[in-house]
Design an enzyme around this catalytic site. Structure first.
Site, PDB file in Angstrom:
ATOM      1  NE  ARG A  58      -2.802   0.491   3.453  1.00 42.80           N
ATOM      2  CZ  ARG A  58      -2.269   1.161   4.485  1.00 42.80           C
ATOM      3  NH1 ARG A  58      -1.961   2.435   4.355  1.00 42.80           N
ATOM      4  NH2 ARG A  58      -2.056   0.557   5.633  1.00 42.80           N
ATOM      5  CE1 TYR A 111     -17.716   8.119 -16.408  1.00 43.43           C
ATOM      6  CE2 TYR A 111     -16.544   8.339 -14.339  1.00 43.43           C
ATOM      7  CZ  TYR A 111     -17.338   7.608 -15.182  1.00 43.43           C
ATOM      8  OH  TYR A 111     -17.761   6.357 -14.811  1.00 43.43           O
ATOM      9  CG  ASP A 183      -9.972  13.500 -16.202  1.00 45.38           C
ATOM     10  OD1 ASP A 183      -9.307  12.924 -17.066  1.00 45.38           O
ATOM     11  OD2 ASP A 183     -10.884  12.947 -15.558  1.00 45.38           O
ATOM     12  CE  LYS A 208     -12.682   4.964 -19.219  1.00 43.16           C
ATOM     13  NZ  LYS A 208     -12.570   5.157 -17.828  1.00 43.16           N
TER      14      LYS A 208
HETATM   15  N1  LCS Z   1     -12.202  10.712 -15.855  1.00 42.09           N
HETATM   16  C1  LCS Z   1     -12.676  10.514 -17.088  1.00 42.09           C
HETATM   17  C2  LCS Z   1     -12.514  11.573 -18.138  1.00 42.09           C
HETATM   18  C3  LCS Z   1     -13.345   9.332 -17.393  1.00 42.09           C
HETATM   19  O1  LCS Z   1     -13.824   9.171 -18.644  1.00 42.09           O
HETATM   20  C4  LCS Z   1     -13.517   8.345 -16.388  1.00 42.09           C
HETATM   21  C5  LCS Z   1     -14.251   7.077 -16.652  1.00 42.09           C
HETATM   22  C6  LCS Z   1     -13.002   8.601 -15.099  1.00 42.09           C
HETATM   23  C7  LCS Z   1     -12.334   9.786 -14.879  1.00 42.09           C
HETATM   24  C8  LCS Z   1     -13.129   7.588 -13.988  1.00 42.09           C
HETATM   25  O2  LCS Z   1     -12.250   6.543 -14.209  1.00 42.09           O
HETATM   26  P1  LCS Z   1     -12.463   5.025 -13.721  1.00 42.09           P
HETATM   27  O3  LCS Z   1     -12.676   5.080 -12.241  1.00 42.09           O
HETATM   28  O4  LCS Z   1     -13.647   4.478 -14.423  1.00 42.09           O
HETATM   29  O5  LCS Z   1     -11.169   4.383 -14.081  1.00 42.09           O
HETATM   30  N2  LCS Z   1     -15.022   7.109 -17.821  1.00 42.09           N
HETATM   31  C9  LCS Z   1     -15.868   6.215 -18.222  1.00 42.09           C
HETATM   32  C10 LCS Z   1     -16.684   6.376 -19.366  1.00 42.09           C
HETATM   33  O6  LCS Z   1     -16.752   7.382 -20.064  1.00 42.09           O
HETATM   34  N3  LCS Z   1     -17.392   5.282 -19.566  1.00 42.09           N
HETATM   35  O7  LCS Z   1     -17.178   4.363 -18.548  1.00 42.09           O
HETATM   36  C11 LCS Z   1     -16.189   4.892 -17.639  1.00 42.09           C
END
Ligand code: LCS
Length: 393
Positions: A58, A111, A183, A208
């Site tokens: 951790r 998001y 972001d 992503k």
């Molecule tokens: N920031 C952005 C721009 C994102 O598109 C997402 C997830 C997150 C943060 C959060 O990340 P995660 O915890 O899912 O790794 N975006 C998603 C989307 O557009 N479709 O499903 C997840």
């Protein structure tokens, strides 16, 4: 290897790698929760920071550290902090920078959960917020209060593809002692490096483009300086938002081909955007590589390429859009983005469905908006798939 003066793709392959004593080309997975000390004094020195040594996963682990070092290097930052998910990364930033009575300004088209968690959870701790159209710098300026501590941006924004002028936003924030977090998920460091524009923190959902293979969930934050890095790391460690070594190993492996994957997906995206824009059944297309994008010139200035995300609307609105989503055969009808496979989804009923309809409307997330994450498949196949689905409208 010292990658200081090497090119971006060389950094992708070699940066941050921690060689082992067996000469492995690829770092083995240190799937361990804890590390033994040579003796009691060694343990004490590791804990006090006098000596660098692994203690407990951790707090740090070679696979996690490799990934953190590589992404920090690519973003030109001081240090990276990997997290269990993109949302864990978002919450590390909020928890670290916002105290009771503080105010945050966010872009209105983040998001969904990055906005939703602020609206639903943080007021309980006395945090105030305003979500404004950050593609308009005047709107950011109008929202600034004496207690504003954080400007939280996403550019291009999910899913409106709105672009914020990073240089102008950072200059404004600096005048008011406001920290800026960007972001950068939609671009990855290959296409945009917000710290170079003066931002303080850059954040990614590594689920992503960085990992790129739709097989893990993960997040990362890169801080521009040591003091901020230490504050953010304290929260990651003590709230327990850490990544797992296997998850980190996969993300580090995926990262090695980032530029190749984005080059191909982007080449496909330009063709898909042009195809959609000229299709009689398509109402509108938003893609930073099209001259019709409202911030096309800013995109050319600020980004090293238009990326692989496209939003569009079909004539006939949501019902027509559903026909497209229900008739694709190559593209997966799925949320997430930035992988090698083409994905299609409907933000108003999926990724952004938990926001109020008013929040969606003011942010420009119309009911008819369909989002595409373009993959690396053969372009003829992607276009034939969309053409067939559109013929069903
Ligand atoms: N920031 C952005 C721009 C994102 O598109 C997402 C997830 C997150 C943060 C959060 O990340 P995660 O915890 O899912 O790794 N975006 C998603 C989307 O557009 N479709 O499903 C997840």
């Amino acid at each position: 290897m010292d990658t200081k003066n090497k090119g971006f793709t060389s950094k992708l392959v070699h940066s941050g790698n921690i060689p082992d004593d067996k000469g492995s080309a690829v770092t083995p997975i240190y799937q361990t929760s804890t590390f033994s000390f040579r003796d009691a004094d060694h343990g004490a020195r590791c804990f006090s920071g006098e000596e660098k040594g692994y203690i407990y996963t951790r707090l740090g682990n070679p696979n996690i550290e490799e990934l953190e070092n590589a992404v920090a290097d690519l973003e030109n930052g001081f240090g990276g902090i990997a997290a269990a998910s993109g949302m864990a990364a978002v919450n590390i930033v909020y928890l670290t920078l916002l105290s009771q009575g503080d105010h945050m300004i966010g872009h209105n088209a983040l998001y969904g959960p990055s906005r939703g968690i602020m609206e639903k959870l943080y007021p309980k701790y006395g945090v105030e917020y305003d979500f404004v159209d950050a593609t308009n710098i005047q709107e950011i300026e109008n929202a600034i209060r004496p207690n504003t501590k954080l400007l939280y941006l996403e550019t291009p924004a999910n899913p409106t593809m709105g672009i914020t002028d990073l240089e102008a936003a950072v200059n404004l924030a600096k005048k008011h002692d406001i920290l800026v977090c960007v972001d950068n998920t939609f671009c990855s460091p290959y296409l945009q490096r917000p710290l170079d524009f003066g931002a303080d923190i850059v954040l990614h959902s590594m689920t992503k483009f960085i990992n790129g293979h739709a097989d893990i969930v993960g997040g990362i934050i890169v801080a521009k300086d040591e003091a901020l890095y230490n504050e953010l790391k304290f929260v990651m460690i003590n709230v327990g938002f850490n990544m797992d070594p296997h998850q980190a190993w996969l993300a580090r492996r995926g990262l090695k081909t980032l530029s190749l994957r984005i080059d191909k997906a982007q080449e496909n995206s330009v063709k898909v955007a042009e195809f959609l824009e000229s299709h009689p059944k398509v109402d509108w297309v938003l893609y930073p590589g099209l001259k019709s994008h409202p911030q096309y010139e800013l995109a050319v200035r600020q980004m090293d390429g238009p990326g692989a995300m496209i939003s569009f609307g079909v004539k006939g609105g949501l019902e027509a859009g559903k026909k497209v989503m229900n008739n694709v055969k190559l593209a997966l009808l799925a949320v997430s983005l930035g992988g090698i496979e083409t994905l299609i989804q409907h933000p108003a009923s999926m990724t952004h469905s938990k926001l109020s309809s008013e929040a969606r409307e003011t942010a420009g997330i119309s009911d008819g908006l369909i989002r595409l994450s373009v993959g690396i498949e053969n372009i003829e196949d992607i276009i034939a798939d969309l053409d067939y689905a559109l013929s069903k409208v």
